[in-house]
Design a protein around this motif. Structure first.
Motif, PDB file in Angstrom:
ATOM      1  N   GLU A 146       0.776  -1.235   0.000  1.00 54.18           N
ATOM      2  CA  GLU A 146       0.000   0.000   0.000  1.00 54.18           C
ATOM      3  C   GLU A 146       0.816   1.298   0.000  1.00 54.18           C
ATOM      4  O   GLU A 146       0.318   2.328  -0.426  1.00 54.18           O
ATOM      5  CB  GLU A 146      -0.921   0.023   1.235  1.00 54.18           C
ATOM      6  N   LEU A 147       2.049   1.261   0.498  1.00 60.02           N
ATOM      7  CA  LEU A 147       2.750   2.518   0.753  1.00 60.02           C
ATOM      8  C   LEU A 147       4.118   2.654   0.106  1.00 60.02           C
ATOM      9  O   LEU A 147       4.552   3.774  -0.187  1.00 60.02           O
ATOM     10  CB  LEU A 147       2.919   2.729   2.275  1.00 60.02           C
ATOM     11  N   MET A 148       4.835   1.559  -0.105  1.00 56.67           N
ATOM     12  CA  MET A 148       6.267   1.668  -0.405  1.00 56.67           C
ATOM     13  C   MET A 148       6.575   2.454  -1.677  1.00 56.67           C
ATOM     14  O   MET A 148       7.637   3.054  -1.800  1.00 56.67           O
ATOM     15  CB  MET A 148       6.901   0.280  -0.511  1.00 56.67           C
ATOM     16  N   ASP A 149       5.659   2.482  -2.658  1.00 59.10           N
ATOM     17  CA  ASP A 149       5.937   3.132  -3.943  1.00 59.10           C
ATOM     18  C   ASP A 149       5.485   4.584  -3.995  1.00 59.10           C
ATOM     19  O   ASP A 149       5.570   5.221  -5.041  1.00 59.10           O
ATOM     20  CB  ASP A 149       5.281   2.347  -5.080  1.00 59.10           C
ATOM     21  N   CYS A 150       5.026   5.122  -2.871  1.00 58.75           N
ATOM     22  CA  CYS A 150       4.489   6.486  -2.855  1.00 58.75           C
ATOM     23  C   CYS A 150       5.602   7.498  -2.581  1.00 58.75           C
ATOM     24  O   CYS A 150       6.313   7.408  -1.590  1.00 58.75           O
ATOM     25  CB  CYS A 150       3.374   6.580  -1.813  1.00 58.75           C
ATOM     26  N   ARG A 151       5.711   8.481  -3.480  1.00 55.29           N
ATOM     27  CA  ARG A 151       6.873   9.367  -3.503  1.00 55.29           C
ATOM     28  C   ARG A 151       6.679  10.642  -2.683  1.00 55.29           C
ATOM     29  O   ARG A 151       5.564  11.107  -2.465  1.00 55.29           O
ATOM     30  CB  ARG A 151       7.173   9.769  -4.954  1.00 55.29           C
ATOM     31  N   THR A 152       7.806  11.198  -2.282  1.00 56.06           N
ATOM     32  CA  THR A 152       7.793  12.496  -1.622  1.00 56.06           C
ATOM     33  C   THR A 152       7.198  13.528  -2.568  1.00 56.06           C
ATOM     34  O   THR A 152       7.228  13.367  -3.792  1.00 56.06           O
ATOM     35  CB  THR A 152       9.218  12.902  -1.193  1.00 56.06           C
ATOM     36  N   PHE A 153       6.627  14.583  -2.019  1.00 60.17           N
ATOM     37  CA  PHE A 153       5.942  15.558  -2.870  1.00 60.17           C
ATOM     38  C   PHE A 153       6.167  16.964  -2.335  1.00 60.17           C
ATOM     39  O   PHE A 153       6.524  17.169  -1.175  1.00 60.17           O
ATOM     40  CB  PHE A 153       4.447  15.244  -2.956  1.00 60.17           C
ATOM     41  N   CYS A 154       5.932  17.940  -3.200  1.00 60.41           N
ATOM     42  CA  CYS A 154       6.054  19.341  -2.800  1.00 60.41           C
ATOM     43  C   CYS A 154       5.223  20.200  -3.736  1.00 60.41           C
ATOM     44  O   CYS A 154       4.766  19.736  -4.795  1.00 60.41           O
ATOM     45  CB  CYS A 154       7.510  19.796  -2.799  1.00 60.41           C
ATOM     46  N   ARG A 155       5.047  21.435  -3.355  1.00 61.85           N
ATOM     47  CA  ARG A 155       4.334  22.405  -4.170  1.00 61.85           C
ATOM     48  C   ARG A 155       5.354  23.204  -4.988  1.00 61.85           C
ATOM     49  O   ARG A 155       6.412  23.554  -4.495  1.00 61.85           O
ATOM     50  CB  ARG A 155       3.500  23.327  -3.287  1.00 61.85           C
ATOM     51  N   GLN A 156       5.028  23.490  -6.239  1.00 64.79           N
ATOM     52  CA  GLN A 156       5.929  24.255  -7.081  1.00 64.79           C
ATOM     53  C   GLN A 156       6.294  25.588  -6.434  1.00 64.79           C
ATOM     54  O   GLN A 156       7.429  26.046  -6.530  1.00 64.79           O
ATOM     55  CB  GLN A 156       5.279  24.506  -8.450  1.00 64.79           C
ATOM     56  N   ALA A 157       5.335  26.157  -5.709  1.00 70.15           N
ATOM     57  CA  ALA A 157       5.579  27.445  -5.043  1.00 70.15           C
ATOM     58  C   ALA A 157       6.684  27.359  -4.010  1.00 70.15           C
ATOM     59  O   ALA A 157       7.324  28.363  -3.673  1.00 70.15           O
ATOM     60  CB  ALA A 157       4.288  27.926  -4.387  1.00 70.15           C
ATOM     61  N   ASP A 158       6.925  26.131  -3.499  1.00 74.60           N
ATOM     62  CA  ASP A 158       7.941  25.960  -2.462  1.00 74.60           C
ATOM     63  C   ASP A 158       9.321  25.605  -3.019  1.00 74.60           C
ATOM     64  O   ASP A 158      10.314  25.691  -2.294  1.00 74.60           O
ATOM     65  CB  ASP A 158       7.517  24.850  -1.498  1.00 74.60           C
ATOM     66  N   VAL A 159       9.388  25.191  -4.287  1.00 69.36           N
ATOM     67  CA  VAL A 159      10.645  24.681  -4.838  1.00 69.36           C
ATOM     68  C   VAL A 159      11.733  25.750  -4.829  1.00 69.36           C
ATOM     69  O   VAL A 159      12.843  25.535  -4.333  1.00 69.36           O
ATOM     70  CB  VAL A 159      10.436  24.129  -6.259  1.00 69.36           C
ATOM     71  N   ASN A 160      11.438  26.930  -5.373  1.00 64.90           N
ATOM     72  CA  ASN A 160      12.447  27.990  -5.427  1.00 64.90           C
ATOM     73  C   ASN A 160      12.866  28.423  -4.031  1.00 64.90           C
ATOM     74  O   ASN A 160      14.055  28.681  -3.784  1.00 64.90           O
ATOM     75  CB  ASN A 160      11.921  29.185  -6.215  1.00 64.90           C
ATOM     76  N   LEU A 161      11.902  28.497  -3.112  1.00 66.86           N
ATOM     77  CA  LEU A 161      12.213  28.889  -1.739  1.00 66.86           C
ATOM     78  C   LEU A 161      13.153  27.885  -1.081  1.00 66.86           C
ATOM     79  O   LEU A 161      14.110  28.265  -0.403  1.00 66.86           O
ATOM     80  CB  LEU A 161      10.916  29.013  -0.930  1.00 66.86           C
ATOM     81  N   MET A 162      12.870  26.578  -1.301  1.00 65.44           N
ATOM     82  CA  MET A 162      13.740  25.549  -0.731  1.00 65.44           C
ATOM     83  C   MET A 162      15.156  25.674  -1.273  1.00 65.44           C
ATOM     84  O   MET A 162      16.136  25.575  -0.525  1.00 65.44           O
ATOM     85  CB  MET A 162      13.167  24.157  -1.032  1.00 65.44           C
ATOM     86  N   ARG A 163      15.274  25.906  -2.568  1.00 69.08           N
ATOM     87  CA  ARG A 163      16.614  25.983  -3.167  1.00 69.08           C
ATOM     88  C   ARG A 163      17.361  27.233  -2.715  1.00 69.08           C
ATOM     89  O   ARG A 163      18.589  27.204  -2.579  1.00 69.08           O
ATOM     90  CB  ARG A 163      16.497  25.900  -4.693  1.00 69.08           C
ATOM     91  N   GLU A 164      16.650  28.303  -2.452  1.00 68.89           N
ATOM     92  CA  GLU A 164      17.279  29.499  -1.899  1.00 68.89           C
ATOM     93  C   GLU A 164      17.868  29.232  -0.521  1.00 68.89           C
ATOM     94  O   GLU A 164      18.832  29.875  -0.107  1.00 68.89           O
ATOM     95  CB  GLU A 164      16.254  30.633  -1.811  1.00 68.89           C
ATOM     96  N   HIS A 165      17.296  28.255   0.187  1.00 68.43           N
ATOM     97  CA  HIS A 165      17.777  27.886   1.520  1.00 68.43           C
ATOM     98  C   HIS A 165      18.668  26.640   1.490  1.00 68.43           C
ATOM     99  O   HIS A 165      18.898  26.012   2.521  1.00 68.43           O
ATOM    100  CB  HIS A 165      16.580  27.665   2.457  1.00 68.43           C
ATOM    101  N   GLY A 166      19.143  26.281   0.310  1.00 67.75           N
ATOM    102  CA  GLY A 166      20.074  25.161   0.186  1.00 67.75           C
ATOM    103  C   GLY A 166      19.435  23.801   0.297  1.00 67.75           C
ATOM    104  O   GLY A 166      20.113  22.812   0.601  1.00 67.75           O
ATOM    105  N   LEU A 167      18.126  23.716   0.024  1.00 73.19           N
ATOM    106  CA  LEU A 167      17.410  22.448   0.087  1.00 73.19           C
ATOM    107  C   LEU A 167      16.931  22.043  -1.304  1.00 73.19           C
ATOM    108  O   LEU A 167      16.898  22.858  -2.229  1.00 73.19           O
ATOM    109  CB  LEU A 167      16.207  22.557   1.035  1.00 73.19           C
ATOM    110  N   ALA A 168      16.572  20.767  -1.434  1.00 72.85           N
ATOM    111  CA  ALA A 168      16.018  20.220  -2.688  1.00 72.85           C
ATOM    112  C   ALA A 168      16.990  20.349  -3.862  1.00 72.85           C
ATOM    113  O   ALA A 168      16.567  20.376  -5.010  1.00 72.85           O
ATOM    114  CB  ALA A 168      14.678  20.884  -3.020  1.00 72.85           C
TER     115      ALA A 168
END
Length: 306
Positions: free
Chosen positions: A182-204
């Motif tokens: 039921e669970l093992m193939d379910c991937r991490t997820f994020c919102r596009q709005a958060d992607v640039n912010l995460m990368r500005e903080h050295g994440l993702a």
């Protein structure tokens, strides 16, 4: 009986947040060893880091463990979930970098490798942590709770403004190989709005549309769309299972999470162990051991005393 893997399993990739390459090898270990990470790229200090709740240090968007010498490994939740979901109680995990490889963003490749390695039974019974009374923690609208139950259950709900995610809820018993089904193939997820912010903080820095599901309003930007209609809440359940594995023994409890994340689940474990009347460590009967997550998932070789 306690188990370890029968042969080593190797995984190579890049870290989701660091973007750094990593080679990780899961190796057999003896009775009572637990799950321990070892940094092979570090010298002159202690390099072993037990995967235990009191070694978790604050980290954004992932679970990070650290030893007394400041040596750390991050994003351990997906491999920890795979170990629990495959019924592995003892293993040494050697890694040559600071972050576990993200692979496809789920636990599927880890499970495939562990199942190929097989299990070896060890000459000692499994001990489990039975939750005796409810324990709850919260931060704003996020809540995490443990309640008494015969076996491990996970009950999770999420609520996102993005229409493609929205409100989702699911409850599962983790017995009978439910994690693998039921669970093992379910991937991490994020919102596009958060992607640039995460990368500005050295994440993702190692994130792609292939190893994470990216949502933008009512759109799913990752090629191929979702693997399951409610993949986000299932992934949150996968994360919770991996973070609960840091209890150091299987849990006999019902976990309820509402908008909960890695930090809140660790806060919940700390609250549990701070109350000696809330839990007890007990030896599992053969029947109880058979209901634990991962029981029967992997091929098992003959009993081997260590």
């Amino acid at each position: 009986m306690q188990t370890t893997i029968d042969t080593s399993a190797e995984f190579v990739g890049v870290g989701l947040h660091s973007g750094l390459p990593a080679r990780m090898v899961v190796k057999p270990a003896k009775v009572g060893f637990g799950i321990v990470f070892r940094r092979t790229d570090v010298a002159g200090v202690a390099t072993d880091i037990p995967a235990i709740w009191d070694h978790v240090v604050p980290s954004k968007l992932c679970t990070l463990i650290q030893n007394a010498d400041g040596v750390s490994v991050s994003t351990i939740e997906h491999i920890m979930a795979a170990l629990v979901g495959c019924g592995v109680h003892n293993a040494l995990i050697e890694i040559d970098g600071p972050e576990v490889p993200i692979l496809d963003g789920s636990s599927a490749e880890f499970v495939t490798g562990l199942r190929a390695a097989g299990l070896r039974e060890l000459d000692a019974p499994v001990r489990a942590i039975r939750v005796l009374k409810p324990v709850e923690v919260s931060e704003g609208e996020a809540v995490a709770r443990l309640e008494p139950a015969a076996g491990l259950e996970i009950d999770f709900s999420i609520d996102f403004v993005d229409q493609a995610i929205g409100k989702q809820a699911k409850r599962l018993s983790m017995a009978n190989g439910a994690f693998v089904r039921e669970l093992m193939d379910c991937r991490t997820f994020c919102r596009q709005a958060d992607v640039n912010l995460m990368r500005e903080h050295g994440l993702a820095l190692g994130g792609t549309y292939e190893n994470a599901v990216v949502f933008d309003g009512d759109k799913i930007l990752s090629p191929g769309g979702l693997r399951r209609a409610d993949e986000p809440v299932r992934h949150k359940m996968l994360d919770a299972l991996g973070d609960l594995a840091l209890a150091g023994a299987p849990l006999l409890a019902r976990y309820k999470g509402a908008r909960a994340g890695h930090a809140l689940t660790n806060k919940l474990l700390r609250a549990l162990f701070a109350d000696p009347e809330a839990w007890v460590l007990e030896t599992c009967t053969e029947g109880q051991a058979y209901t634990l997550p991962g029981a029967g998932v992997c091929r098992t070789v003959a009993l081997n005393a260590h």
